[in-house]
Design an enzyme around this catalytic site. Structure first.
Site, PDB file in Angstrom:
ATOM      1  N   LYS A   1      78.970 -43.566  28.428  1.00  0.00           N
ATOM      2  CA  LYS A   1      78.945 -45.109  29.079  1.00  0.00           C
ATOM      3  C   LYS A   1      77.486 -45.877  29.998  1.00  0.00           C
ATOM      4  O   LYS A   1      76.962 -44.890  29.376  1.00  0.00           O
ATOM      5  CB  LYS A   1      80.283 -44.332  30.714  1.00  0.00           C
ATOM      6  CG  LYS A   1      79.071 -43.508  31.479  1.00  0.00           C
ATOM      7  CD  LYS A   1      77.773 -44.432  32.317  1.00  0.00           C
ATOM      8  CE  LYS A   1      77.062 -43.091  32.829  1.00  0.00           C
ATOM      9  NZ  LYS A   1      76.390 -43.054  34.072  1.00  0.00           N
TER      10      LYS A   1
ATOM     11  N   ALA B   1      71.419 -37.490  30.614  1.00  0.00           N
ATOM     12  CA  ALA B   1      70.694 -39.317  29.810  1.00  0.00           C
ATOM     13  C   ALA B   1      71.017 -40.426  30.748  1.00  0.00           C
ATOM     14  O   ALA B   1      70.433 -41.858  31.113  1.00  0.00           O
ATOM     15  CB  ALA B   1      70.682 -39.698  28.212  1.00  0.00           C
TER      16      ALA B   1
ATOM     17  N   GLY C   1      76.597 -40.422  30.635  1.00  0.00           N
ATOM     18  CA  GLY C   1      78.299 -39.886  30.921  1.00  0.00           C
ATOM     19  C   GLY C   1      78.513 -38.914  29.852  1.00  0.00           C
ATOM     20  O   GLY C   1      79.394 -38.362  30.149  1.00  0.00           O
ATOM     21  N   GLY C   2      77.351 -38.279  29.277  1.00  0.00           N
ATOM     22  CA  GLY C   2      78.135 -37.614  27.857  1.00  0.00           C
ATOM     23  C   GLY C   2      78.931 -36.502  28.250  1.00  0.00           C
ATOM     24  O   GLY C   2      80.174 -36.195  27.436  1.00  0.00           O
ATOM     25  N   GLY C   3      78.253 -35.840  29.250  1.00  0.00           N
ATOM     26  CA  GLY C   3      79.002 -34.878  30.319  1.00  0.00           C
ATOM     27  C   GLY C   3      81.097 -35.117  30.119  1.00  0.00           C
ATOM     28  O   GLY C   3      81.476 -34.507  30.305  1.00  0.00           O
TER      29      GLY C   3
ATOM     30  N   ASP D   1      82.036 -39.660  37.209  1.00  0.00           N
ATOM     31  CA  ASP D   1      81.502 -40.335  36.248  1.00  0.00           C
ATOM     32  C   ASP D   1      83.560 -40.543  35.337  1.00  0.00           C
ATOM     33  O   ASP D   1      84.193 -41.102  34.417  1.00  0.00           O
ATOM     34  CB  ASP D   1      81.269 -40.006  34.950  1.00  0.00           C
ATOM     35  CG  ASP D   1      79.860 -40.859  35.474  1.00  0.00           C
ATOM     36  OD1 ASP D   1      80.084 -41.773  36.511  1.00  0.00           O
ATOM     37  OD2 ASP D   1      78.714 -40.721  35.015  1.00  0.00           O
TER      38      ASP D   1
HETATM   39  C1  LIG Z   1      74.915 -42.165  39.034  1.00  0.00           C
HETATM   40  C2  LIG Z   1      76.387 -41.236  38.575  1.00  0.00           C
HETATM   41  O1  LIG Z   1      75.596 -41.736  36.901  1.00  0.00           O
HETATM   42  C3  LIG Z   1      76.662 -43.226  37.947  1.00  0.00           C
HETATM   43  O2  LIG Z   1      77.807 -43.319  36.450  1.00  0.00           O
HETATM   44  C4  LIG Z   1      77.438 -40.186  38.099  1.00  0.00           C
HETATM   45  O3  LIG Z   1      78.158 -40.902  39.400  1.00  0.00           O
HETATM   46  C5  LIG Z   1      76.787 -39.594  38.212  1.00  0.00           C
HETATM   47  O4  LIG Z   1      77.653 -38.424  37.706  1.00  0.00           O
HETATM   48  P1  LIG Z   1      77.343 -37.217  37.346  1.00  0.00           P
HETATM   49  O5  LIG Z   1      76.110 -36.826  36.151  1.00  0.00           O
HETATM   50  O6  LIG Z   1      78.740 -36.578  36.653  1.00  0.00           O
HETATM   51  O7  LIG Z   1      77.404 -36.299  38.371  1.00  0.00           O
HETATM   52  P2  LIG Z   1      78.045 -35.376  39.209  1.00  0.00           P
HETATM   53  O8  LIG Z   1      78.428 -34.321  38.897  1.00  0.00           O
HETATM   54  O9  LIG Z   1      79.562 -36.080  39.632  1.00  0.00           O
HETATM   55  O10 LIG Z   1      77.266 -35.132  40.696  1.00  0.00           O
HETATM   56  C6  LIG Z   1      76.043 -35.290  40.642  1.00  0.00           C
HETATM   57  C7  LIG Z   1      75.561 -34.716  42.003  1.00  0.00           C
HETATM   58  O11 LIG Z   1      75.334 -36.196  42.392  1.00  0.00           O
HETATM   59  C8  LIG Z   1      75.618 -36.571  43.607  1.00  0.00           C
HETATM   60  N1  LIG Z   1      76.426 -37.435  44.129  1.00  0.00           N
HETATM   61  C9  LIG Z   1      77.408 -38.044  42.952  1.00  0.00           C
HETATM   62  C10 LIG Z   1      78.341 -39.317  43.052  1.00  0.00           C
HETATM   63  C11 LIG Z   1      77.987 -39.957  44.082  1.00  0.00           C
HETATM   64  N2  LIG Z   1      79.069 -40.819  44.652  1.00  0.00           N
HETATM   65  N3  LIG Z   1      77.562 -39.129  45.082  1.00  0.00           N
HETATM   66  C12 LIG Z   1      77.187 -38.137  44.626  1.00  0.00           C
HETATM   67  O12 LIG Z   1      76.037 -37.924  46.001  1.00  0.00           O
HETATM   68  C13 LIG Z   1      76.623 -35.645  44.629  1.00  0.00           C
HETATM   69  O13 LIG Z   1      75.268 -34.548  44.914  1.00  0.00           O
HETATM   70  C14 LIG Z   1      77.203 -34.611  43.127  1.00  0.00           C
HETATM   71  O14 LIG Z   1      77.022 -33.119  43.501  1.00  0.00           O
HETATM   72  N1  LIG Z   2      80.080 -31.451  27.486  1.00  0.00           N
HETATM   73  C1  LIG Z   2      78.816 -31.415  27.894  1.00  0.00           C
HETATM   74  N2  LIG Z   2      77.274 -32.149  27.207  1.00  0.00           N
HETATM   75  C2  LIG Z   2      77.041 -32.173  27.944  1.00  0.00           C
HETATM   76  N3  LIG Z   2      76.207 -32.275  29.540  1.00  0.00           N
HETATM   77  C3  LIG Z   2      76.850 -31.051  29.492  1.00  0.00           C
HETATM   78  C4  LIG Z   2      78.650 -30.863  28.950  1.00  0.00           C
HETATM   79  N4  LIG Z   2      78.967 -29.136  29.512  1.00  0.00           N
HETATM   80  C5  LIG Z   2      78.126 -29.531  30.634  1.00  0.00           C
HETATM   81  N5  LIG Z   2      77.431 -30.491  30.666  1.00  0.00           N
HETATM   82  C6  LIG Z   2      76.262 -30.084  31.482  1.00  0.00           C
HETATM   83  O1  LIG Z   2      75.820 -31.465  32.416  1.00  0.00           O
HETATM   84  C7  LIG Z   2      74.511 -31.827  31.832  1.00  0.00           C
HETATM   85  C8  LIG Z   2      74.201 -33.356  32.873  1.00  0.00           C
HETATM   86  O2  LIG Z   2      75.032 -33.682  31.125  1.00  0.00           O
HETATM   87  P1  LIG Z   2      75.100 -35.075  30.930  1.00  0.00           P
HETATM   88  O3  LIG Z   2      74.526 -35.370  29.649  1.00  0.00           O
HETATM   89  O4  LIG Z   2      76.590 -35.389  31.321  1.00  0.00           O
HETATM   90  O5  LIG Z   2      74.605 -36.279  32.006  1.00  0.00           O
HETATM   91  P2  LIG Z   2      74.347 -37.648  32.209  1.00  0.00           P
HETATM   92  O6  LIG Z   2      74.526 -38.403  30.985  1.00  0.00           O
HETATM   93  O7  LIG Z   2      73.310 -37.288  33.092  1.00  0.00           O
HETATM   94  O8  LIG Z   2      75.370 -37.932  33.166  1.00  0.00           O
HETATM   95  P3  LIG Z   2      75.569 -38.938  34.155  1.00  0.00           P
HETATM   96  O9  LIG Z   2      75.466 -40.756  33.788  1.00  0.00           O
HETATM   97  O10 LIG Z   2      76.931 -39.228  34.766  1.00  0.00           O
HETATM   98  O11 LIG Z   2      74.857 -38.924  35.582  1.00  0.00           O
HETATM   99  C9  LIG Z   2      73.583 -30.991  31.341  1.00  0.00           C
HETATM  100  O12 LIG Z   2      72.376 -30.444  32.029  1.00  0.00           O
HETATM  101  C10 LIG Z   2      74.797 -29.999  30.918  1.00  0.00           C
HETATM  102  O13 LIG Z   2      74.083 -28.800  30.637  1.00  0.00           O
END
Ligand SMILES: C[C@](O)(CO)[C@H](O)COP(=O)(O)OP(=O)(O)OC[C@H]1O[C@@H](n2ccc(N)nc2=O)[C@H](O)[C@@H]1O
Ligand SMILES: Nc1ncnc2c1ncn2[C@@H]1O[C@H](COP(=O)(O)OP(=O)(O)OP(=O)(O)O)[C@@H](O)[C@H]1O
Length: 285
Positions: free
Chosen positions: A10, A97, A100-102, A136
């Protein structure tokens, strides 16, 4: 039986942080879209009552810390299927990154077990279950260009996909912790992109208008802590990108180019600064 699900990256074309809520989360207003760079999940039913994750990425957890595990576990608890599931994850997206991979993997796991066991769950039902796993995931379940509000839980699909263009994704060699970014920002001092303007530009299929308004409230904080992010964005613009913006909490920066030749030039030029450079297309949805 084997089910294959794609989990596309995403991007945030706009991300506005409105305020911090009493529960500590932040109220957001975002325009999100997906691109044709994807992980691949292969799901198979197994006779034992286990959730087994296998992946070609040696750094990812394969236990309940993996978002895929949590997605299947909550579907199992909610819909009560008795068999176990084995998931083979081909990881193509960079981790932590801002792409939103996870979350996309988790969304693919929700869709996958729903199909594998004919559970009949609607997208709305799965989106509600998914929020505690990752904010996400609701967007990734719908997977089409959308206005996303709340903490990420309210998804309003747009009636048109984002205007077609080429996108260069560049991930500097750093990992950004999303919880850390949200805990450090001072909401009062953030910039606020005009999300409604991006929304209307997409509904009018007006590429030029859309790129004027790209913006991300979290960009200034991440750029201050990691100057390489700002450097990458400036280089993209210098090499002729139509526009550039950071995705999510970073560190990936995306450059938009209407012309493929321009995008190829930006991608090649950026390879001189970063190893992880991807030339992708918008998904037409
Ligand atoms: C910033 C974005 O990348 C926008 O697309 C996402 O909302 C982040 O998604 P993500 O990395 O999967 O993170 P999440 O696991 O949902 O949230 C991680 C942490 O970020 C903070 N968090 C997240 C989403 C939000 N609306 N408010 C927050 O304050 C919270 O402390 C939460 O515990
Ligand atoms: N299937 C998965 N793929 C990637 N990371 C994962 C997965 N499951 C758990 N994680 C953990 O989630 C953390 C964040 O990974 P992810 O790649 O989703 O972040 P992101 O790209 O920053 O997402 P966002 O854009 O939502 O902030 C990593 O530290 C990883 O160890």
């Amino acid at each position: 039986m084997e089910i294959i699900e794609k989990a596309p990256a995403k991007i945030n074309l706009g991300l506005d942080v409105l305020y911090k809520r009493d529960d500590g989360y932040h109220e957001l207003e975002m325009i999100m879209a997906s691109v044709d760079l994807s992980d691949r999940l292969i799901l198979t039913a197994i006779p034992t009552d286990d959730i087994i994750i296998k992946t070609d990425n040696g750094f990812l957890p394969v236990d309940r810390k993996n978002n895929i595990y949590q997605a299947i576990d909550i579907m199992k608890k909610t819909y009560g299927f008795t068999q176990g599931v084995e998931v083979n994850l081909k990881k193509n997206l960079p981790v932590a990154a801002g792409l939103g991979g996870g979350s996309s993997d988790a969304a693919a796991a929700f869709r996958g077990v729903n199909r594998l066991f004919n559970l009949g769950a609607t997208l709305e039902e799965m989106a509600k279950l998914s929020v505690p796993i990752g904010t996400d995931i609701p967007y990734c379940l719908y997977g089409q260009t959308a206005l996303v509000t709340g903490v990420g839980d309210r998804v309003t699909p747009l009636s048109h996909p984002m205007p077609q263009c080429w996108i260069v994704l560049v991930k500097p060699k750093i990992s950004v912790s999303t919880p850390r970014v949200f805990s450090k920002i001072q909401v009062d001092s953030l910039s606020h992109p005009n999300i409604k303007a991006i929304y209307h530009a997409i509904e009018n299929q007006d590429y030029q208008e859309m790129i004027q308004h790209l913006g991300n409230s979290l960009e200034s904080y991440t750029m201050e802590v990691f100057p390489i992010v700002k450097y990458v964005k400036n280089k993209m613009l210098e090499f002729g990108a139509d526009a550039a913006v950071m995705s999510g909490s970073g560190p990936t920066v995306l450059a938009l180019c209407k012309k493929r030749s321009r995008a190829v030039h930006v991608a090649n030029a950026l390879k001189g600064f970063c190893d992880e450079v991807y030339l992708v297309r918008t998904l037409n949805r």
